[in-house]
Design a protein around this motif. Structure first.
Motif, PDB file in Angstrom:
ATOM      1  N   SER A 235       0.812  -1.220   0.000  1.00  0.00           N
ATOM      2  CA  SER A 235       0.000   0.000   0.000  1.00  0.00           C
ATOM      3  C   SER A 235       0.843   1.267   0.000  1.00  0.00           C
ATOM      4  O   SER A 235       0.325   2.352  -0.287  1.00  0.00           O
ATOM      5  CB  SER A 235      -0.921   0.000   1.222  1.00  0.00           C
ATOM      6  OG  SER A 235      -0.164  -0.088   2.419  1.00  0.00           O
TER       7      SER A 235
ATOM      8  N   ALA B 225       0.822   3.095  -3.450  1.00  0.00           N
ATOM      9  CA  ALA B 225      -0.395   3.863  -3.693  1.00  0.00           C
ATOM     10  C   ALA B 225      -0.435   5.118  -2.835  1.00  0.00           C
ATOM     11  O   ALA B 225      -0.877   6.186  -3.294  1.00  0.00           O
ATOM     12  CB  ALA B 225      -1.622   2.989  -3.427  1.00  0.00           C
ATOM     13  N   GLU B 226       0.010   5.023  -1.596  1.00  0.00           N
ATOM     14  CA  GLU B 226       0.036   6.202  -0.727  1.00  0.00           C
ATOM     15  C   GLU B 226       1.005   7.257  -1.262  1.00  0.00           C
ATOM     16  O   GLU B 226       0.717   8.463  -1.201  1.00  0.00           O
ATOM     17  CB  GLU B 226       0.419   5.780   0.683  1.00  0.00           C
ATOM     18  CG  GLU B 226      -0.628   4.897   1.362  1.00  0.00           C
ATOM     19  CD  GLU B 226      -0.135   4.372   2.696  1.00  0.00           C
ATOM     20  OE1 GLU B 226       1.038   4.655   3.035  1.00  0.00           O
ATOM     21  OE2 GLU B 226      -0.914   3.682   3.389  1.00  0.00           O
TER      22      GLU B 226
ATOM     23  N   MET C  56      -0.689   9.037  -4.096  1.00  0.00           N
ATOM     24  CA  MET C  56      -1.696   9.969  -3.618  1.00  0.00           C
ATOM     25  C   MET C  56      -1.041  11.237  -3.050  1.00  0.00           C
ATOM     26  O   MET C  56      -1.557  12.354  -3.229  1.00  0.00           O
ATOM     27  CB  MET C  56      -2.556   9.295  -2.554  1.00  0.00           C
ATOM     28  CG  MET C  56      -3.355   8.084  -3.057  1.00  0.00           C
ATOM     29  SD  MET C  56      -4.645   8.518  -4.243  1.00  0.00           S
ATOM     30  CE  MET C  56      -5.759   9.407  -3.178  1.00  0.00           C
TER      31      MET C  56
ATOM     32  N   ALA D  54      -1.808  12.315  -7.300  1.00  0.00           N
ATOM     33  CA  ALA D  54      -2.552  11.461  -8.224  1.00  0.00           C
ATOM     34  C   ALA D  54      -3.939  11.174  -7.667  1.00  0.00           C
ATOM     35  O   ALA D  54      -4.112  10.967  -6.464  1.00  0.00           O
ATOM     36  CB  ALA D  54      -1.807  10.157  -8.459  1.00  0.00           C
ATOM     37  N   SER D  55      -4.919  11.162  -8.534  1.00  0.00           N
ATOM     38  CA  SER D  55      -6.285  10.839  -8.125  1.00  0.00           C
ATOM     39  C   SER D  55      -6.421   9.324  -7.946  1.00  0.00           C
ATOM     40  O   SER D  55      -5.525   8.550  -8.281  1.00  0.00           O
ATOM     41  CB  SER D  55      -7.277  11.333  -9.170  1.00  0.00           C
ATOM     42  OG  SER D  55      -7.043  10.692 -10.417  1.00  0.00           O
ATOM     43  N   HIS D  56      -7.577   8.907  -7.417  1.00  0.00           N
ATOM     44  CA  HIS D  56      -7.814   7.481  -7.235  1.00  0.00           C
ATOM     45  C   HIS D  56      -7.817   6.760  -8.582  1.00  0.00           C
ATOM     46  O   HIS D  56      -7.291   5.645  -8.697  1.00  0.00           O
ATOM     47  CB  HIS D  56      -9.143   7.262  -6.512  1.00  0.00           C
ATOM     48  CG  HIS D  56      -9.113   7.673  -5.067  1.00  0.00           C
ATOM     49  ND1 HIS D  56      -8.386   6.997  -4.117  1.00  0.00           N
ATOM     50  CD2 HIS D  56      -9.728   8.707  -4.420  1.00  0.00           C
ATOM     51  CE1 HIS D  56      -8.554   7.575  -2.940  1.00  0.00           C
ATOM     52  NE2 HIS D  56      -9.363   8.619  -3.097  1.00  0.00           N
TER      53      HIS D  56
ATOM     54  N   THR E 211      -4.203   6.590  -9.841  1.00  0.00           N
ATOM     55  CA  THR E 211      -3.447   5.640  -9.025  1.00  0.00           C
ATOM     56  C   THR E 211      -3.781   4.207  -9.415  1.00  0.00           C
ATOM     57  O   THR E 211      -2.893   3.349  -9.491  1.00  0.00           O
ATOM     58  CB  THR E 211      -3.750   5.860  -7.541  1.00  0.00           C
ATOM     59  OG1 THR E 211      -3.418   7.205  -7.185  1.00  0.00           O
ATOM     60  CG2 THR E 211      -2.978   4.891  -6.670  1.00  0.00           C
TER      61      THR E 211
END
Length: 306
Positions: free
Chosen positions: A194, A197-198, A201, A205-207, A210
């Motif tokens: 994770s 992804a963190e 962000m 970066a948007s969801h 990502t």
């Protein structure tokens, strides 16, 4: 003459060392492990022969004449005959069925992988009310027999005017394949770190970005593995197109064409053409597995290794 005492007669001589139990047990464990390995390898060899020999027999029969198939079924063809391939491809309309299957399976596979990966990513990475309930709905869909839904599915498709259409079969194939895809990819996304992804962000970066640019490339082994399984299931699917695609001969898929070809052998006896059509149907599946064999293995073992 001075007689020296034997080492065993000396009072201060050390007692002879006894054989270590651990070494003896280790040798016994090695023998048991060797027997187990021989047994497991023997089972694998037998299973491999049971799978491979029928395929090789079908390929050999596709290059034989009908007389050779019945007179010498287990021997190699004396002279390869390619006439059965042309008859199966043109006269039995296998080329049309092959193209129809490619259109339907390509559309359904793309939709299944896109929707399944997005749903699995949300279920694996986000906590929200009803997360586990939705997940277990997908898991429950894997245990629901498709044959029980054929009659209501037929009338639903009929009312929506989706019978005998490519897009109707594509939608049904996607719904049929989504439960296993979501179940497989949810567990795979949970194994991914994770922190990546963190970091994306934090960088702004948007969801959506990502997911498509960071997490989806990291899940490539799992996507290829579940994609191969879905391709096998959708390419060899017979029950659904047999019920939902019965009116138009030009839109039949390859499994339907093989059944029609087998039924016609009662009158024509073109067995070599039947074997040629069978091999034509198997070639895409074998090619896909051979090309992506390593990715499938790495995708299946990635969750256990992390």
């Amino acid at each position: 003459m001075t007689v020296q005492a034997e080492p065993s007669d000396r009072p201060d001589a050390p007692a002879p060392a006894a054989p270590p139990e651990g070494r003896a047990r280790g040798a016994g464990g090695e023998r048991e492990g060797g027997v187990l390995n021989v047994f497991s390898h023997g089972v694998l060899v037998i299973w491999g022969l049971m799978v491979t020999l029928p395929l090789l027999w079908a390929v050999m029969s596709a290059f034989k004449t009908d007389k050779e198939i019945f007179s010498s079924p287990w021997s190699l063809p004396k002279s390869p005959d390619f006439g059965a391939w042309s008859r199966a491809w043109s006269q039995a309309h296998m080329s049309e069925y092959f193209l129809n299957s490619i259109v339907v399976v390509a559309g359904s596979l793309l939709g299944t992988m896109l929707l399944g990966s997005m749903a699995a990513y949300v279920l694996a990475r986000f906590d929200f009310p009803g997360n586990r309930f939705v997940y277990y709905l997908f898991v429950g869909g894997m245990s629901f027999p498709v044959i029980l839904a054929l009659v209501p599915l037929f009338f639903v498709m009929k009312n929506m005017q989706l019978l005998n259409t490519y897009h109707g079969l594509i939608l049904v194939y996607i719904a049929y394949s989504l439960p296993f895809t979501v179940f497989f990819l949810t567990g795979f996304f949970r194994t991914l770190p994770s922190s990546v992804a963190e970091a994306a962000m934090i960088d702004g970066a948007s969801h959506t970005r990502t997911f498509f640019q960071v997490m989806l490339p990291m899940a490539k082994p799992g996507l290829i593995s579940v994609g191969i399984f879905n391709f096998l299931g959708q390419w060899n699917q017979y029950l659904l197109p047999a019920v939902l695609n019965v009116g138009d001969e030009d839109k039949k898929l390859l499994p339907q064409g093989l059944v029609a070809l087998a039924a016609s052998q009662r009158y024509k006896g073109d067995w070599s053409g039947l074997f040629a059509g069978l091999v034509i149907a198997m070639l895409p599946v074998l090619a896909a597995y051979i090309v992506f064999q390593r990715q499938v293995q790495s995708g299946l073992t990635a969750g256990a290794l992390k």
